[in-house]
Design a protein around this motif. Sequence first.
Motif, PDB file in Angstrom:
ATOM      1  N   HIS A 102       0.821  -1.207   0.000  1.00 24.32           N
ATOM      2  CA  HIS A 102       0.000   0.000   0.000  1.00 24.32           C
ATOM      3  C   HIS A 102       0.860   1.264   0.000  1.00 24.32           C
ATOM      4  N   ARG A 121      -3.775   3.042  -4.417  1.00 24.20           N
ATOM      5  CA  ARG A 121      -4.055   2.414  -3.130  1.00 24.20           C
ATOM      6  C   ARG A 121      -4.489   0.980  -3.376  1.00 24.20           C
ATOM      7  N   LEU A 122      -4.428   0.139  -2.367  1.00 24.62           N
ATOM      8  CA  LEU A 122      -5.023  -1.188  -2.468  1.00 24.62           C
ATOM      9  C   LEU A 122      -6.536  -1.015  -2.494  1.00 24.62           C
ATOM     10  N   SER A 127      -5.112  -2.730  -7.364  1.00 26.98           N
ATOM     11  CA  SER A 127      -5.020  -1.340  -6.943  1.00 26.98           C
ATOM     12  C   SER A 127      -5.956  -0.449  -7.746  1.00 26.98           C
TER      13      SER A 127
END
Length: 247
Positions: A94, A103-104, A244
Amino acid sequence: MTKEQMRQILEQQLATDYDCSIEEVQSNQNIFRTWKRNPGARWIGDDDCKLKLAVYQEKLLVMADESLLEWCRQTFANRKGTWLSEPENLVLIHEKLEEYGQRLADIHHHYIPVLDYPKAHQRYETKWYAEEEINVFQGDERFWEALLFDERTPDMLAVCAVENDIILGMASATRDSEKMWQIGVNVTKEGEGKGIGAYVTALLKERLLENGILPFYSTVESHIKSQKVAFRSGFEPIFYEMFSASV
């Protein structure tokens, strides 16, 4: 469908999704590929996705944007996928993604059928809805997990358990790829506590297998209730996946 046929469909799909050969999927070597969306690949992440990663038979299948690919190799080349979901690894990924405005976005584990599982016994009236009939549920918030109404993963077949003309729950299959359809399920307030989720999921699973389709079921690690539905309807875990998205 035999166990070997299910395995072949799954491994062919992973090879398509991660731009490699079936032999590479079956090997014990981690796979790293530059991000692309091959024809026939499952729709994983949006167009701005820079990383998707799967764990299959303890190995890693990684597809990353060129800006991240070398970091992925250096970080994970000699690691097994077994402990990927440990917090320190998720934080590491992350934080790296944040450097690229990512971002994840999602982390799931996926299940496929156990073939020797007993078939579901008819306990409730059922109603089946083909692809062209599913639109009657457009906007029905009771079935927000079962039905997606997304042209990228179209809703293909749904089954409802009904009692006195009241829908107790629904399982529906989305066509994530030609041979792998994902099952989603919702139980209404009237159906709670009756085992409806596992019941309709099992019915749909059996129908898809009869039609030569490999059904799969997905959930997250903290959704214990959903995991129980998977086990009680005759599924077993087979691979883990994350991707992601932009912040």
